[in-house]
Enzyme design. Structure first.
Site: not given
Length: 801
Positions: A315, A317, A557
């Site tokens: 991912d 970000t 996250d």
């Protein structure tokens, strides 16, 4: 904001008794519930106690076998023949100490990464440990928060909860006051609070065996492979041991004590007693090493699993970029007033009590607000790709204006010229959000609010790249692990970020991906960067890669990563990520450093590669021990060894070297088929060692006659078996380093000392008689070692792993 009717009840749960949702329980009410035992007493982690660790290490099948044989030998034979029992005691003690150290490391790290819900008591919100929640507590939740107990929604502000991990329903559920909230679900948008109606073991997730934090267990090929091997060993041991007992006690009619000693000497080496121990120790030390780097391994086999991964889905970000962003520009579209639009952005920021990283950057850039009256809000959702709010700009007028903030390519018409400008900025790696005004009279939570919007401005944000991300991506490339960047952001923008980090490849808009799993797998194979991916698509992409035979790790996250993290072979969450991601991940990087991942991979490779070496050593011994016993039974001769001889051989050629080899650095890429890879070396090696040793023994029986001849025959056989075993160790220790050469040489030197020091000769009953037979035994060993070298090379070519 609407509140809970205090008399509500959910599906037979404890009735709600909070008198004031604004204040929550009072301190005295909390104390009353604690006294009554109405607390959330489900353990946060499943961690074995010291007593359980001792029990698991002491009371094993093989320890029982060895223990009985040890007691027998203590009664009937000299202490030299009971040394194997003391070795088992030492091994068991080492296993207990290492697992206890690993437990303490895991438990201390678990406290750092523990979920701490926000509870409202005496009118004040404060974080508490999960185990401190009591019945009727009012718990506040926001995006990414995990619902830790069952409850009833008390307040809702655009609250959407994903219950897919419990019910299988993919779409988030909008919650309103009075609705049921299930433990194990998590918030994807909005915020609110709920009142605890079931806590502890009565909660839904607790009744599903703590499924909220442990949905699937990582498959360990290493452990399942060792279990399979031990089953095979047990099946071989039982009939062989019975035959040996009958042969030595009945057929030969020797002195009882000597027969018992030689029988035990034949049975003990069949047991690969140190194999399970060293596997546990290797895992435990891996946990301790990773713990020092602030890496929490929530399931031990995850260390092994990540070493087998060939595709890692990242991912953007929080993984490639840091969580924070900076607003670098505001591009007004049309004839808009920039001052007015700055006020709008400030109001949008103040309207969201739990802003995401993008909105927080806007709040930092435009902190001043005009105090417009907020009438409705729409929190950001990864599936929707936009957020919004409705304001009454002139108080008392009754006229409202709705504003939306989100992805330009979602809110704008494909032909809008603003998209071309957005595309140019995306190519520079910038993130761009569109501020747009909704149609008059439309509420922001209307499903059609994004249709026909009037674009007002483009908000340009710059993402902060992680300084360690480029090196980590380079490491994966060198290790032939393919990296796939999967993000909800614009594909061009994500591609530009990936390019800055040295990750080249095609950028694909996920909205154009085929729904069919096989076709999706093909598209994933061709592309490297994927943008505009929805949470459900992330999950589908992981499944498509797995269906193509890939072993997939997923990092993330945010709450939009939870489903994919759960389905991936290995889920890796950042410590600063949402509670939901930390709950379903097998590995949590508490220091939020993507650069820790290579350490986890290296640790897994160390464990797998070294245990494969060690297992081969142990099983060569098991194979030659079983074969020698069979040959003895068939030939009706005395078993060639006493326990002391095999204790000496096992210590020098397996026990001591295995500890060094099991804990040494190892960068070999993990390969599948553990059992097949071990047995293809162990069987031919053990068979050759057994045949050569028995041949030497038979030759010695013909050579030596008279009193004491059995001791001389045993010494010749021991010399042959040691030389072959040390050559097996020399092969297993490759590729050579200075310490590995030193290890093999030291073991050879130790055996030589036993042969030349008189009191050690007596202690181990080893004395080479004459000149001819020792050289014959050496010749048989050297010839067999040469055959073994050629045989293993042929096995490598004929049966590649």
């Amino acid at each position: 904001m609407t509140h809970l009717d205090t008399g509500g009840q959910v599906d037979g749960a404890h009735p709600a008794t909070v008198t004031s949702p604004e204040t929550g329980l009072t301190s005295s009410e909390v104390a009353e519930r604690v006294a009554r035992g109405q607390v959330n007493d489900v353990p946060v982690r499943s961690s074995r106690s010291l007593a359980e660790i001792v029990r698991a290490n002491v009371f094993t099948r093989f320890n029982a076998i060895i223990g009985v044989l040890w007691i027998i030998m203590l009664v009937v034979a000299p202490i030299q023949d009971s040394l194997f029992g003391f070795v088992i005691l030492a091994n068991t003690g080492i296993g207990i100490v290492q697992e206890w150290r690993a437990k303490k490391t895991l438990d201390s790290l678990a406290v750092i990464g523990e979920v701490r819900p926000t509870v409202r008591r005496d009118g004040t919100a404060a974080e508490v440990a999960t185990s401190e929640i009591v019945l009727d507590d009012l718990i506040e939740v926001g995006p990414g928060d995990k619902v830790v107990v069952d409850g009833m929604c008390a307040e809702a502000d655009g609250l959407e909860i994903d219950e897919s991990l419990l019910t299988g329903e993919a779409d988030p559920v909008v919650k309103r006051p009075g609705d049921r909230v299930m433990s194990g679900s998590f918030v994807v948008a909005g915020g609110g609070s709920f009142q605890a109606t079931r806590v502890g073991r009565e909660a839904y997730a607790a009744q599903l065996a703590e499924e909220a934090s442990r949905f699937t267990l990582v498959h360990s090929e290493l452990r399942s492979g060792i279990s399979t091997i031990l089953k095979y060993v047990t099946w071989m041991m039982i009939p062989t041991a019975i035959g040996l007992i009958v042969s030595q006690l009945v057929v030969k009619e020797n002195e009882l004590k000597d027969s018992v000693a030689r029988t035990v000497g034949g049975i003990v080496p069949m047991v690969p007693e140190g194999l399970v121990l060293l596997t546990s120790v290797a895992f435990a030390i891996g946990v301790i090493r990773l713990g020092r780097k602030q890496c929490l391994v929530q399931e031990l086999p995850a260390i092994e699993g990540l070493a087998r991964v060939d595709t890692v889905c990242l991912d953007k970000t929080g993984t490639l970029t840091e969580g924070g962003m900076d607003v670098t520009g505001l591009r007004v579209l049309g004839d808009g007033d920039e001052t007015y639009l700055r006020k709008v952005l400030g109001e949008l920021g103040s309207a969201d009590p739990r802003p995401n990283a993008s909105l927080q950057a806007i709040i930092d850039a435009y902190p001043d607000t005009t105090g417009w009256r907020l009438t409705d809000t729409l929190p950001f959702s990864s599936a929707r790709k936009y957020s919004g709010a409705t304001f009454e700009e002139r108080e008392g007028s009754g006229e409202t204006v709705s504003w939306l903030l989100g992805a330009p390519d979602v809110l704008l018409d494909p032909a809008d010229p603003a998209l071309a400008e957005t595309e140019r900025m995306n190519e520079q790696g910038l993130r761009v959000l569109l501020l747009a005004r909704a149609r008059d009279g439309v509420d922001v939570d209307d499903p059609g609010a994004a249709e026909g919007v009037r674009p007002a401005a483009l908000v340009v944000l710059e993402q902060r790249l992680r300084p360690d991300a480029a090196d980590t991506l380079r490491y994966f490339a060198e290790q032939n692990v393919r990296a796939k960047v999967i993000s909800g952001d614009n594909a061009v923008s994500v591609g530009a970020v990936a390019s800055k980090l040295g990750l080249s490849g095609t950028a694909v808009d996920a909205r154009r991906l085929p729904a069919d799993r096989e076709a999706m797998a093909g598209a994933l194979d061709e592309g490297t960067v994927f943008g505009r991916v929805t949470p459900q698509q992330k999950r589908n992409m992981v499944g498509a890669l797995q269906s193509d035979g890939r072993t997939v790790a997923m990092t993330g996250d945010g709450v939009n990563d939870v489903l994919a993290l759960k389905d991936a072979d290995i889920g890796v969450a950042m410590g600063s990520g949402s509670e939901a991601t930390r709950a379903v991940a097998q590995i949590v990087l508490l220091n939020n450093s993507f650069a820790t991942l290579p350490s986890v991979v290296a640790e897994g490779r160390r464990v797998i590669g070294n245990i494969t070496r060690v297992a081969t050593l142990f099983l060569v011994k098991t194979v030659y021990s079983v074969l020698l016993a069979v040959l003895v039974v068939v030939s009706r001769v005395e078993y060639p060894f006493l326990p002391r001889h095999l204790t000496l051989l096992s210590t020098l050629t397996i026990g001591v070297p295995a500890f060094f080899l099991a804990l040494a650095p190892n960068k070999e890429r993990a390969r599948p088929h553990f059992v097949r890879r071990v047995m293809r070396y162990a069987i031919p090696g053990g068979v050759l060692a057994g045949l050569a040793t028995f041949a030497s023994y038979l030759v010695a029986r013909e050579h030596y006659t008279g009193p004491g001849s059995l001791d001389a025959e045993t010494s010749a056989a021991t010399l042959t078996l040691f030389l072959i075993s040390i050559w097996v160790l020399a092969i297993i220790a490759r590729p050579y380093t200075w310490w590995r050469i030193g290890l093999v040489a030291a073991m050879g030197g130790a055996f030589l000392v036993v042969l030349v020091v008189p009191w050690l000769q007596d202690f181990f009953a080893l004395k080479l008689v004459g000149v001819t037979m020792p050289w014959v035994a050496t010749g048989i060993a050297v010839f067999s070692a040469g055959v073994l070298e050629l045989l293993w090379r042929w096995v490598d070519r004929r049966f590649p792993a």
